[in-house]
Design a protein around this motif. Structure first.
Motif, PDB file in Angstrom:
ATOM      1  N   UNK A  76     -12.779   9.565  -0.838  1.00  0.00           N
ATOM      2  CA  UNK A  76     -13.231   8.670   0.234  1.00  0.00           C
ATOM      3  C   UNK A  76     -14.069   9.370   1.291  1.00  0.00           C
ATOM      4  N   UNK A  77     -14.392  10.647   1.061  1.00  0.00           N
ATOM      5  CA  UNK A  77     -15.125  11.414   2.082  1.00  0.00           C
ATOM      6  C   UNK A  77     -16.478  11.875   1.551  1.00  0.00           C
ATOM      7  N   UNK A  78     -17.493  11.780   2.406  1.00  0.00           N
ATOM      8  CA  UNK A  78     -18.797  12.293   1.990  1.00  0.00           C
ATOM      9  C   UNK A  78     -19.564  12.841   3.183  1.00  0.00           C
ATOM     10  N   UNK A  79     -20.540  13.664   2.858  1.00  0.00           N
ATOM     11  CA  UNK A  79     -21.485  14.188   3.829  1.00  0.00           C
ATOM     12  C   UNK A  79     -22.874  13.799   3.330  1.00  0.00           C
ATOM     13  N   UNK A  80     -23.891  14.054   4.154  1.00  0.00           N
ATOM     14  CA  UNK A  80     -25.265  13.799   3.733  1.00  0.00           C
ATOM     15  C   UNK A  80     -25.929  15.148   3.497  1.00  0.00           C
ATOM     16  N   UNK A  81     -26.471  15.314   2.298  1.00  0.00           N
ATOM     17  CA  UNK A  81     -27.092  16.581   1.954  1.00  0.00           C
ATOM     18  C   UNK A  81     -28.615  16.417   1.950  1.00  0.00           C
ATOM     19  N   UNK A  82     -29.305  17.392   2.513  1.00  0.00           N
ATOM     20  CA  UNK A  82     -30.762  17.341   2.639  1.00  0.00           C
ATOM     21  C   UNK A  82     -31.438  17.432   1.263  1.00  0.00           C
ATOM     22  N   UNK A  83     -32.461  16.590   1.070  1.00  0.00           N
ATOM     23  CA  UNK A  83     -33.252  16.636  -0.164  1.00  0.00           C
ATOM     24  C   UNK A  83     -34.582  17.322   0.171  1.00  0.00           C
ATOM     25  N   UNK A  84     -34.745  18.615  -0.183  1.00  0.00           N
ATOM     26  CA  UNK A  84     -35.980  19.326   0.178  1.00  0.00           C
ATOM     27  C   UNK A  84     -37.208  18.760  -0.540  1.00  0.00           C
ATOM     28  N   UNK A  85     -37.033  18.425  -1.832  1.00  0.00           N
ATOM     29  CA  UNK A  85     -38.132  17.836  -2.604  1.00  0.00           C
ATOM     30  C   UNK A  85     -37.540  17.162  -3.835  1.00  0.00           C
ATOM     31  N   UNK A  86     -38.345  16.340  -4.509  1.00  0.00           N
ATOM     32  CA  UNK A  86     -37.845  15.653  -5.705  1.00  0.00           C
ATOM     33  C   UNK A  86     -37.517  16.641  -6.816  1.00  0.00           C
ATOM     34  N   UNK A  87     -38.141  17.829  -6.768  1.00  0.00           N
ATOM     35  CA  UNK A  87     -37.853  18.865  -7.770  1.00  0.00           C
ATOM     36  C   UNK A  87     -36.438  19.423  -7.634  1.00  0.00           C
ATOM     37  N   UNK A  88     -35.807  19.155  -6.490  1.00  0.00           N
ATOM     38  CA  UNK A  88     -34.456  19.686  -6.254  1.00  0.00           C
ATOM     39  C   UNK A  88     -33.379  18.801  -6.888  1.00  0.00           C
ATOM     40  N   UNK A  89     -33.783  17.660  -7.462  1.00  0.00           N
ATOM     41  CA  UNK A  89     -32.802  16.736  -8.032  1.00  0.00           C
ATOM     42  C   UNK A  89     -32.327  17.185  -9.412  1.00  0.00           C
ATOM     43  N   UNK A  90     -30.996  17.142  -9.600  1.00  0.00           N
ATOM     44  CA  UNK A  90     -30.396  17.418 -10.911  1.00  0.00           C
ATOM     45  C   UNK A  90     -29.324  16.351 -11.164  1.00  0.00           C
ATOM     46  N   UNK A  91     -28.930  16.181 -12.426  1.00  0.00           N
ATOM     47  CA  UNK A  91     -27.866  15.216 -12.736  1.00  0.00           C
ATOM     48  C   UNK A  91     -26.530  15.799 -12.306  1.00  0.00           C
ATOM     49  N   UNK A  92     -25.819  15.035 -11.487  1.00  0.00           N
ATOM     50  CA  UNK A  92     -24.504  15.493 -11.019  1.00  0.00           C
ATOM     51  C   UNK A  92     -23.399  14.714 -11.712  1.00  0.00           C
ATOM     52  N   UNK A  93     -22.273  14.558 -11.018  1.00  0.00           N
ATOM     53  CA  UNK A  93     -21.138  13.796 -11.553  1.00  0.00           C
ATOM     54  C   UNK A  93     -21.578  12.376 -11.881  1.00  0.00           C
ATOM     55  N   UNK A  94     -20.986  11.808 -12.910  1.00  0.00           N
ATOM     56  CA  UNK A  94     -21.252  10.419 -13.330  1.00  0.00           C
ATOM     57  C   UNK A  94     -22.726  10.195 -13.666  1.00  0.00           C
ATOM     58  N   UNK A  95     -23.478  11.299 -13.890  1.00  0.00           N
ATOM     59  CA  UNK A  95     -24.885  11.153 -14.254  1.00  0.00           C
ATOM     60  C   UNK A  95     -25.786  10.767 -13.094  1.00  0.00           C
ATOM     61  N   UNK A  96     -25.256  10.832 -11.860  1.00  0.00           N
ATOM     62  CA  UNK A  96     -26.039  10.468 -10.681  1.00  0.00           C
ATOM     63  C   UNK A  96     -26.856  11.676 -10.224  1.00  0.00           C
ATOM     64  N   UNK A  97     -28.109  11.434  -9.881  1.00  0.00           N
ATOM     65  CA  UNK A  97     -28.958  12.527  -9.400  1.00  0.00           C
ATOM     66  C   UNK A  97     -28.467  13.031  -8.054  1.00  0.00           C
ATOM     67  N   UNK A  98     -28.453  14.327  -7.915  1.00  0.00           N
ATOM     68  CA  UNK A  98     -28.020  14.936  -6.662  1.00  0.00           C
ATOM     69  C   UNK A  98     -28.849  16.201  -6.428  1.00  0.00           C
TER      70      UNK A  98
END
Length: 198
Positions: free
Chosen positions: A89-111
């Motif tokens: 139930x807890x989250x933070x907001x993580x900075x997205x430096x660029x679209x190249x920084x995106x990878x598949x995370x848990x549940x296949x969601x980009x992070x």
């Protein structure tokens, strides 16, 4: 004897199921076309244009597609944040430096790639794109069941302007709400702009 809380939970579950079925029933073309129309509306919003830090999310295939929003906001020089789950139930907001920084995370969601993750202070978030299963014209929101956004918005970022980008079919006359449920300031669909309390 069913308590009021249990009754609300059952109502929420039934509505959530109905809405998720509706979303999954749209074709890929419909998803893309409607998403483009919704984002075009968002880009015209003064609150969005003025916002310096946007908190959005990497959308699932059946949600309004936000990849273009991430690209648009970065190109416009805005700081873009994505959700980072830190506990139940807890989250933070993580900075997205660029679209190249995106990878598949848990549940296949980009992070954001782990070595590039840095937390954006909640007090600096001024515009949030809030996901949800259903919304009402009054600004009520039915979340996806985890309570992450309700907690984050209430406890950490009460100052942030909240916008829902959703398909028209997910706007319903009323949504079962409880005291802790977060409302939104603006609802944009492919055909409508709804500003509750106006």
């Amino acid at each position: 004897m069913t308590t009021l809380h249990e009754k609300k939970l059952a109502e929420k579950k039934a509505l959530r199921q109905k809405m998720l079925t509706f979303r999954k029933g749209l074709t890929k073309e419909q998803h893309e076309e409607k998403s483009r129309a919704i984002l075009a509306r968002l880009y015209e919003e003064p609150r969005f244009q003025q916002a310096k830090t946007i908190f959005a999310y990497a959308s699932m295939p059946d949600e309004v597609q936000l990849y273009d929003l991430l690209a648009h906001a970065l190109k416009a020089g805005k700081r873009v944040g994505l959700p980072l789950i830190t506990g139940k139930g807890l989250m933070e907001v993580v900075n997205l430096p660029s679209l190249d920084s995106l990878v598949r995370g848990k549940f296949g969601i980009l992070t954001v790639r782990e070595e590039e993750q840095s937390i954006i202070p909640a007090s600096e978030v001024d515009f949030v794109v809030v996901p949800g299963a259903a919304f009402s014209p009054a600004g009520d929101r039915l979340g996806l069941g985890g309570g992450y956004y309700d907690r984050y918005l209430a406890e950490k970022a009460p100052q942030a302007y909240r916008a829902a980008l959703t398909f028209d079919g997910q706007v319903v006359p009323s949504v079962p709400m409880e005291a802790h449920d977060a409302r939104v300031n603006l609802i944009l669909t492919e055909t409508r702009r709804i500003e509750p309390n106006k």
